[in-house]
Design an enzyme around this catalytic site. Structure first.
Site, PDB file in Angstrom:
ATOM      1  N   VAL A 191       0.995  -1.233  -0.141  1.00 21.68           N
ATOM      2  CA  VAL A 191       0.035  -0.118   0.034  1.00 21.68           C
ATOM      3  C   VAL A 191       0.767   1.249  -0.003  1.00 21.68           C
ATOM      4  CG1 VAL A 191      -1.582   1.182   1.290  1.00 21.68           C
ATOM      5  CG2 VAL A 191      -2.048  -1.000   1.122  1.00 21.68           C
ATOM      6  N   LYS A 193      15.082  -2.863   2.958  1.00 27.60           N
ATOM      7  CA  LYS A 193      14.039  -2.420   1.835  1.00 27.60           C
ATOM      8  C   LYS A 193      14.361  -0.734   1.272  1.00 27.60           C
ATOM      9  CE  LYS A 193       9.607  -3.781   2.123  1.00 27.60           C
ATOM     10  NZ  LYS A 193       8.383  -3.926   2.696  1.00 27.60           N
ATOM     11  N   LYS A 223     -14.304   0.751   5.445  1.00 28.51           N
ATOM     12  CA  LYS A 223     -13.192  -0.260   5.224  1.00 28.51           C
ATOM     13  C   LYS A 223     -13.661  -1.561   5.409  1.00 28.51           C
ATOM     14  CE  LYS A 223      -9.552  -2.018   3.242  1.00 28.51           C
ATOM     15  NZ  LYS A 223      -9.451  -2.315   1.902  1.00 28.51           N
ATOM     16  N   ASN A 260     -14.553  -4.883   2.995  1.00 24.38           N
ATOM     17  CA  ASN A 260     -13.961  -6.072   2.732  1.00 24.38           C
ATOM     18  C   ASN A 260     -14.956  -7.284   3.152  1.00 24.38           C
ATOM     19  OD1 ASN A 260     -11.907  -5.106   1.358  1.00 24.38           O
ATOM     20  ND2 ASN A 260     -10.382  -5.460   2.986  1.00 24.38           N
ATOM     21  N   GLY A 288     -14.655 -20.456  -7.178  1.00 22.22           N
ATOM     22  CA  GLY A 288     -13.374 -20.895  -7.202  1.00 22.22           C
ATOM     23  C   GLY A 288     -12.780 -21.552  -5.910  1.00 22.22           C
ATOM     24  N   CYS A 340      -5.483  -9.534   3.145  1.00 19.90           N
ATOM     25  CA  CYS A 340      -6.687  -8.419   3.589  1.00 19.90           C
ATOM     26  C   CYS A 340      -7.828  -9.262   4.006  1.00 19.90           C
ATOM     27  CB  CYS A 340      -6.908  -7.422   2.401  1.00 19.90           C
ATOM     28  SG  CYS A 340      -5.525  -6.409   2.228  1.00 19.90           S
ATOM     29  N   ARG A 382       0.571 -14.296   0.679  1.00 19.18           N
ATOM     30  CA  ARG A 382       0.023 -14.250   1.916  1.00 19.18           C
ATOM     31  C   ARG A 382      -1.294 -14.735   2.043  1.00 19.18           C
ATOM     32  NH1 ARG A 382       1.408  -8.121   3.786  1.00 19.18           N
ATOM     33  NH2 ARG A 382       0.741  -7.653   1.684  1.00 19.18           N
TER      34      ARG A 382
HETATM   35  N1  LIG Z   1      -2.108  -5.281   0.551  1.00 18.75           N
HETATM   36  C1  LIG Z   1      -3.292  -4.811   0.097  1.00 18.75           C
HETATM   37  O1  LIG Z   1      -3.979  -5.187  -0.960  1.00 18.75           O
HETATM   38  C2  LIG Z   1      -4.128  -3.656   0.974  1.00 18.75           C
HETATM   39  C3  LIG Z   1      -5.268  -2.872   0.452  1.00 18.75           C
HETATM   40  C4  LIG Z   1      -5.584  -2.108   1.179  1.00 18.75           C
HETATM   41  C5  LIG Z   1      -5.283  -1.975   2.579  1.00 18.75           C
HETATM   42  N2  LIG Z   1      -4.353  -2.794   3.092  1.00 18.75           N
HETATM   43  C6  LIG Z   1      -3.829  -2.392   4.410  1.00 18.75           C
HETATM   44  O2  LIG Z   1      -2.681  -1.624   4.310  1.00 18.75           O
HETATM   45  C7  LIG Z   1      -1.810  -1.959   5.326  1.00 18.75           C
HETATM   46  C8  LIG Z   1      -0.364  -2.248   4.916  1.00 18.75           C
HETATM   47  O3  LIG Z   1      -0.695  -3.411   4.104  1.00 18.75           O
HETATM   48  P1  LIG Z   1       0.748  -3.928   3.152  1.00 18.75           P
HETATM   49  O4  LIG Z   1      -0.038  -5.039   2.276  1.00 18.75           O
HETATM   50  O5  LIG Z   1       1.113  -2.650   2.479  1.00 18.75           O
HETATM   51  O6  LIG Z   1       1.499  -4.425   4.207  1.00 18.75           O
HETATM   52  P2  LIG Z   1       3.243  -4.654   3.904  1.00 18.75           P
HETATM   53  O7  LIG Z   1       3.490  -5.854   4.857  1.00 18.75           O
HETATM   54  O8  LIG Z   1       3.360  -4.971   2.635  1.00 18.75           O
HETATM   55  O9  LIG Z   1       3.792  -3.432   4.264  1.00 18.75           O
HETATM   56  C9  LIG Z   1       4.149  -2.683   5.565  1.00 18.75           C
HETATM   57  C10 LIG Z   1       5.322  -1.974   5.672  1.00 18.75           C
HETATM   58  O10 LIG Z   1       5.404  -1.336   6.850  1.00 18.75           O
HETATM   59  C11 LIG Z   1       6.982  -1.484   7.212  1.00 18.75           C
HETATM   60  N3  LIG Z   1       6.762  -0.859   8.850  1.00 18.75           N
HETATM   61  C12 LIG Z   1       6.267  -1.789   9.992  1.00 18.75           C
HETATM   62  N4  LIG Z   1       6.569  -1.084  10.822  1.00 18.75           N
HETATM   63  C13 LIG Z   1       7.143   0.328  10.510  1.00 18.75           C
HETATM   64  C14 LIG Z   1       7.552   1.563  11.388  1.00 18.75           C
HETATM   65  N5  LIG Z   1       7.275   1.433  12.674  1.00 18.75           N
HETATM   66  N6  LIG Z   1       7.991   2.391  10.627  1.00 18.75           N
HETATM   67  C15 LIG Z   1       8.208   2.299   9.423  1.00 18.75           C
HETATM   68  N7  LIG Z   1       7.858   1.278   8.409  1.00 18.75           N
HETATM   69  C16 LIG Z   1       7.271   0.109   9.168  1.00 18.75           C
HETATM   70  C17 LIG Z   1       7.228  -2.701   6.946  1.00 18.75           C
HETATM   71  O11 LIG Z   1       8.816  -2.773   6.954  1.00 18.75           O
HETATM   72  C18 LIG Z   1       6.441  -2.910   5.653  1.00 18.75           C
HETATM   73  O12 LIG Z   1       7.499  -2.606   4.440  1.00 18.75           O
HETATM   74  C19 LIG Z   1      -2.474  -2.989   5.977  1.00 18.75           C
HETATM   75  O13 LIG Z   1      -3.252  -2.580   7.045  1.00 18.75           O
HETATM   76  C20 LIG Z   1      -3.526  -3.594   4.978  1.00 18.75           C
HETATM   77  O14 LIG Z   1      -4.633  -4.370   5.701  1.00 18.75           O
HETATM   78  C21 LIG Z   1      -3.520  -3.494   2.188  1.00 18.75           C
END
Ligand SMILES: NC(=O)c1ccc[n+]([C@@H]2O[C@H](COP(=O)([O-])OP(=O)(O)OC[C@H]3O[C@@H](n4cnc5c(N)ncnc54)[C@H](O)[C@@H]3O)[C@@H](O)[C@H]2O)c1
Length: 472
Positions: free
Chosen positions: A11, A35, A223, A227, A272, A279, A346
């Site tokens: 995100v 990263k 949100k 979902n 499916g 999520c 995941r």
């Molecule tokens: N992946 C999706 O499709 C999606 C869609 C909508 C919402 N979300 C929500 O968005 C959020 C993030 O999801 P994601 O899939 O991007 O997660 P992700 O695990 O891919 O990324 C999270 C990032 O945050 C970093 N992080 C953690 N703690 C930190 C800190 N204290 N300071 C700085 N960086 C830090 C991690 O190193 C990681 O790179 C979640 O709550 C998820 O539910 C995800």
């Protein structure tokens, strides 16, 4: 506007790249030093269409990467929190990453800031973020907390972000709503879409997107409820698919019929092997936990989750009914990602199925266009990763389709058939018409449709063989 995005995952990276494309100055922060270094060196850690182009376009000018959150906060007016909110053992959202960011932000405030929840969080989180920041020394007037939930889907994340169905702003004060309005103005005014270098519009783009301004609590609920509803739609159609299998109906025809009702809609009526990903599974258990805490037992969600798990078991039963015993069988597997277009594994139903098949004594040759590196890190070492679908099929007792990648829907069927030991395809994503498969000589299992098998009729002689479709 100067924006910090905290968390450079699926995100955060997409939001950061897109905000830069809208004209903002963005610093993307992550506490994973590796990263940050990889991003700075120009590598893109996730597979997402248009993301490499956006990062390349803006890196070093409007987009920078950093491990220093305090510095990023001081340089920004809005801080978007996009860190993970994984489930804990009780199924609740683990908000410790959000809390740690709130503490750090509080210590770095040097003027009015808007702290924006981009992560998916339970209702009341904005209240907690505010409380934590006040406890850690932030002045009450120096910040507001807003909720701006993200609805992007992996695989189409960039276009989802730039061409959203709607933008939800949960803001309890006009001064922070004004900051968010300004950030999204290039989209809501339609100006972004007039630019010749804009990311191309997807089909069905709703431009300009409407802005829905709500309270922070309502936005948090929007949100989770969205979902949960989408997951319910998938489980509903999977339950209907099971009935179709019992009575000999075709779930694709049923979906066409029910999806044509504009009150229902065709999207997400995809039978499916069930939903997965980072999520839906966690957001459903988190929403159920929130409801329980509020005194409401959301049993509907229990059933949505149960049907989803059952769907994998049903698929395994199909594999058994196709092959009888599993020990020693060689299976070709197409797809490991939880959905097409992403490398994210995941909670992938494909990965869970491969794990079970290996436990049952099968050998697996797997191919995925993007997710094999990530799968290697979680699957046992005896999976044979191959370089294309035909190699996966080579010598296999059956071919399993587990992810709906576009390329799996356009396979060279005669080439596939000669590679397989037996011409059996078990399709967990309904990518083909049963008639097409039987015409090409396959026994074809899919979801919510009859299994079909070619029947070789020899009438006048060997060279007058015809193939006809027969329900197995
Ligand atoms: N992946 C999706 O499709 C999606 C869609 C909508 C919402 N979300 C929500 O968005 C959020 C993030 O999801 P994601 O899939 O991007 O997660 P992700 O695990 O891919 O990324 C999270 C990032 O945050 C970093 N992080 C953690 N703690 C930190 C800190 N204290 N300071 C700085 N960086 C830090 C991690 O190193 C990681 O790179 C979640 O709550 C998820 O539910 C995800």
């Amino acid at each position: 506007m100067r924006i910090a995005v905290v968390g450079s995952g699926y995100v955060g990276l997409v939001a950061g790249g897109c905000f830069a494309d809208l004209g903002h100055e963005v610093v993307l922060v992550d506490n994973d030093a590796q990263k940050v270094a990889a991003l700075e060196s120009g590598s893109v850690p996730i597979h997402e269409q248009f993301l490499p182009e956006l990062l390349e376009r803006h890196q070093g000018s409007r987009l920078t990467f950093s491990g220093n959150l305090a510095k990023a906060v001081r340089a920004s007016s809005a801080i978007f929190v996009a860190v993970g909110t994984p489930p804990n053992d009780a199924g609740e959202a683990d908000l410790s990453y959000v809390e740690s960011v709130a503490r750090e932000v509080a210590g770095a405030i040097n003027g009015y800031k808007v702290v924006v929840e981009k992560s998916t969080v339970p209702v009341y989180t904005s209240n907690w973020v505010r409380t934590i920041m006040l406890r850690n020394g932030a002045e009450p007037e120096s910040f507001d907390v807003a909720s701006n939930p993200e609805f992007l889907r992996e695989g189409t994340a960039v276009t989802d972000f730039l061409y959203p169905d709607r933008i939800v702003l949960g803001a309890d004060h006009e001064r922070c709503a004004a900051v968010l309005r300004e950030i999204y103005a290039p989209l809501t005014s339609g100006k972004y879409y007039q630019r010749p270098d804009a990311v191309p519009a997807p089909e069905r783009a709703n431009v300009p997107p409407p802005l829905i301004v709500t309270s922070a609590k309502s936005a948090e609920l929007i949100k989770h409820a969205s979902n949960a509803f989408l997951a319910m739609k998938i489980s509903f159609v999977n339950a209907v698919a099971s009935i179709c299998e019992s009575v000999g109906a075709d779930v694709q025809q049923v979906c066409q019929g029910i999806g044509s009702d504009s009150r229902i809609g065709k999207r997400f009526l995809n039978p499916g092997i069930g939903y997965g990903g980072s999520c839906f599974p966690k957001d459903l258990t988190a929403f159920r936990a929130v409801a329980r805490e509020c005194g409401y037992e959301f049993r509907l969600l229990d059933e949505v989750i149960r049907i989803n798990e059952e769907q994998r078991h049903r698929f395994l039963r199909k594999v058994r009914s196709a092959l009888w015993t599993l020990r020693g069988k060689r299976l070709g597997v197409l797809g490991l990602a939880f959905k097409g277009g992403t490398d994210d594994i995941r909670e992938s139903p494909a990965v869970l199925l491969v794990q079970t098949l290996l436990q049952e004594g099968c050998t697996v040759a797997a191919y995925d266009p993007a997710a094999m590196d990530r799968a290697r890190a979680v699957l046992p070492a005896n999976v044979n990763y191959v370089s294309d679908p035909y190699e996966a099929a080579s010598g296999a007792d059956a071919l399993l389709i587990l992810t709906e990648w576009e390329e799996f829907a356009a396979l060279d069927l005669p080439r596939l058939r000669v590679r397989l030991k037996y011409p059996i395809i078990i399709d967990g994503r309904n990518l083909y018409h049963p008639e097409t498969m039987t015409a090409h000589g396959f026994t074809y299992y899919s979801v919510g449709r009859q299994t079909t098998t070619p029947e070789v009729i020899s009438s006048a002689g060997a060279d007058s063989k015809k193939i006809k479709v027969k329900n197995a």
